[in-house]
Scaffold this motif. Structure first.
Motif, PDB file in Angstrom:
ATOM      1  N   ALA A 116       0.869  -1.180   0.000  1.00 22.33           N
ATOM      2  CA  ALA A 116       0.000   0.000   0.000  1.00 22.33           C
ATOM      3  C   ALA A 116       0.900   1.223   0.000  1.00 22.33           C
ATOM      4  O   ALA A 116       1.923   1.253   0.697  1.00 22.33           O
ATOM      5  CB  ALA A 116      -0.887  -0.004   1.242  1.00 22.33           C
ATOM      6  N   MET A 117       0.571   2.237  -0.785  1.00 26.13           N
ATOM      7  CA  MET A 117       1.472   3.377  -0.881  1.00 26.13           C
ATOM      8  C   MET A 117       0.716   4.655  -1.181  1.00 26.13           C
ATOM      9  O   MET A 117      -0.421   4.633  -1.646  1.00 26.13           O
ATOM     10  CB  MET A 117       2.531   3.138  -1.953  1.00 26.13           C
ATOM     11  N   PHE A 118       1.365   5.769  -0.881  1.00 23.41           N
ATOM     12  CA  PHE A 118       0.904   7.054  -1.392  1.00 23.41           C
ATOM     13  C   PHE A 118       2.118   7.866  -1.788  1.00 23.41           C
ATOM     14  O   PHE A 118       3.211   7.713  -1.259  1.00 23.41           O
ATOM     15  CB  PHE A 118       0.011   7.793  -0.391  1.00 23.41           C
ATOM     16  N   VAL A 125       5.692   6.881   0.346  1.00 28.04           N
ATOM     17  CA  VAL A 125       5.573   6.106   1.578  1.00 28.04           C
ATOM     18  C   VAL A 125       4.852   4.807   1.244  1.00 28.04           C
ATOM     19  O   VAL A 125       3.783   4.822   0.619  1.00 28.04           O
ATOM     20  CB  VAL A 125       4.800   6.879   2.663  1.00 28.04           C
ATOM     21  N   THR A 126       5.437   3.687   1.651  1.00 26.83           N
ATOM     22  CA  THR A 126       4.831   2.385   1.388  1.00 26.83           C
ATOM     23  C   THR A 126       4.663   1.613   2.694  1.00 26.83           C
ATOM     24  O   THR A 126       5.431   1.798   3.642  1.00 26.83           O
ATOM     25  CB  THR A 126       5.688   1.551   0.418  1.00 26.83           C
ATOM     26  N   VAL A 127       3.658   0.747   2.717  1.00 26.07           N
ATOM     27  CA  VAL A 127       3.363  -0.060   3.907  1.00 26.07           C
ATOM     28  C   VAL A 127       3.077  -1.486   3.464  1.00 26.07           C
ATOM     29  O   VAL A 127       2.274  -1.724   2.563  1.00 26.07           O
ATOM     30  CB  VAL A 127       2.146   0.489   4.677  1.00 26.07           C
ATOM     31  N   SER A 128       3.734  -2.435   4.117  1.00 31.56           N
ATOM     32  CA  SER A 128       3.455  -3.847   3.888  1.00 31.56           C
ATOM     33  C   SER A 128       3.211  -4.531   5.227  1.00 31.56           C
ATOM     34  O   SER A 128       3.892  -4.232   6.217  1.00 31.56           O
ATOM     35  CB  SER A 128       4.628  -4.529   3.169  1.00 31.56           C
ATOM     36  N   ALA A 136      -2.671  -3.018   5.656  1.00 24.62           N
ATOM     37  CA  ALA A 136      -1.672  -2.130   5.077  1.00 24.62           C
ATOM     38  C   ALA A 136      -2.310  -0.831   4.600  1.00 24.62           C
ATOM     39  O   ALA A 136      -1.758   0.258   4.791  1.00 24.62           O
ATOM     40  CB  ALA A 136      -0.959  -2.828   3.919  1.00 24.62           C
ATOM     41  N   ALA A 137      -3.489  -0.914   3.984  1.00 23.70           N
ATOM     42  CA  ALA A 137      -4.184   0.278   3.510  1.00 23.70           C
ATOM     43  C   ALA A 137      -4.603   1.167   4.684  1.00 23.70           C
ATOM     44  O   ALA A 137      -4.520   2.398   4.601  1.00 23.70           O
ATOM     45  CB  ALA A 137      -5.396  -0.110   2.677  1.00 23.70           C
ATOM     46  N   ARG A 140      -1.480   2.891   5.995  1.00 26.56           N
ATOM     47  CA  ARG A 140      -1.092   3.925   5.025  1.00 26.56           C
ATOM     48  C   ARG A 140      -1.948   5.172   5.174  1.00 26.56           C
ATOM     49  O   ARG A 140      -1.446   6.301   5.190  1.00 26.56           O
ATOM     50  CB  ARG A 140      -1.218   3.378   3.608  1.00 26.56           C
ATOM     51  N   ASP A 141      -3.256   4.993   5.272  1.00 29.52           N
ATOM     52  CA  ASP A 141      -4.162   6.136   5.354  1.00 29.52           C
ATOM     53  C   ASP A 141      -3.908   6.950   6.621  1.00 29.52           C
ATOM     54  O   ASP A 141      -3.949   8.186   6.602  1.00 29.52           O
ATOM     55  CB  ASP A 141      -5.611   5.666   5.308  1.00 29.52           C
ATOM     56  N   GLN A 144      -0.637   8.853   6.126  1.00 30.74           N
ATOM     57  CA  GLN A 144      -0.828   9.956   5.191  1.00 30.74           C
ATOM     58  C   GLN A 144      -1.457  11.155   5.881  1.00 30.74           C
ATOM     59  O   GLN A 144      -1.065  12.306   5.644  1.00 30.74           O
ATOM     60  CB  GLN A 144      -1.695   9.493   4.021  1.00 30.74           C
TER      61      GLN A 144
END
Length: 239
Positions: A116-118, A125-128, A136-137, A140-141, A144
């Motif tokens: 998941a990234m933005f 920025v990425t998240v796993s 992950a989403a 990420r949110d 952000q």
């Protein structure tokens, strides 16, 4: 993927062949993400294509065959058929390409997963979570929402300034200057007058650290380049 969690990297995809097998919503998301990341050689293989499939990709309107992967560095198996996706994984590995399988709940999910990234300019920025896209989403949110927009402006400014620093500042002083550029004072300078104000602040700080006169006229020509110049390619290292 294995239970070890995987190794995170950021790939330079310009001119590297990437193949997406599938033409639906998942394939569309993959294509848009690849193009946004700088990929310039994306091939999409499918009998049918999503109406919003971008024009920048090469479309191959055929049923999948192993030869469609010829020369690929990365492969995405993104069809709605587990059998086809399984074949794509097998064929990609046979030619040494890394492969990501969209129906990751199947036993063999491929070699890598996209996090998941933005992205905001040069800030990525990425998240796993190693297997839970929904979690992950969510992470990420929340990240952000907590990120200062000034950080993205600073990341964009550093794309301009880093090559100038490397060309004009002695190597022994660069690590400290790069750290100084991530300080609150540097962000205040950027906020007050943009890249030019940050450049002037940086050179004054260099003069303090090096013992040189704090004279803007002494800045080498490369550091005086116009703010209108196109930013150079992003450094491949975070150093």
């Amino acid at each position: 993927m294995s239970g070890g969690g995987g190794y995170p990297i950021v790939l330079e995809l310009r001119d590297r062949p990437v193949v997406i097998v599938g033409g639906g919503q998942v394939a569309l998301r993959k294509a848009l993400g690849l193009l946004a990341s700088g990929a310039t050689n994306v091939r999409v293989v499918s009998p049918r294509f999503h109406p919003h499939m971008p024009a920048q990709v090469q479309r191959i309107a055929q049923e999948y065959r192993a030869e469609h992967l010829a020369g690929a560095m990365l492969v995405f198996a993104a069809t709605d058929s587990p059998q086809v996706n399984e074949a794509v994984v097998r064929d990609a590995r046979a030619i040494g390409a890394l492969v990501c399988r969209a129906d990751a709940d199947e036993q063999d999910s491929g070699d890598f997963a996209t996090p998941a990234m933005f992205r905001d300019g040069a800030l990525l920025v990425t998240v796993s979570t190693c297997g839970s896209p929904a979690l992950a989403a969510m992470v990420r949110d929340r990240l952000q929402a907590a990120i200062d927009p000034q950080w993205a402006r600073l990341a964009d400014a550093l794309r301009v300034l880093r090559p100038q620093i490397r060309a004009s500042i002695p190597a022994a002083l660069r690590p400290r200057l790069f750290r100084e550029l991530c300080s609150e004072a540097a962000m205040q300078a950027l906020s007050s007058g943009g890249v030019e104000a940050l450049r002037a602040w940086l050179w004054r700080r260099f003069a303090e650290l090096s013992g040189s006169p704090a004279d803007a006229a002494a800045v080498p020509p490369s550091v005086h380049s116009s703010q209108q110049d196109s930013p150079p390619p992003e450094e491949r290292s975070n150093a």
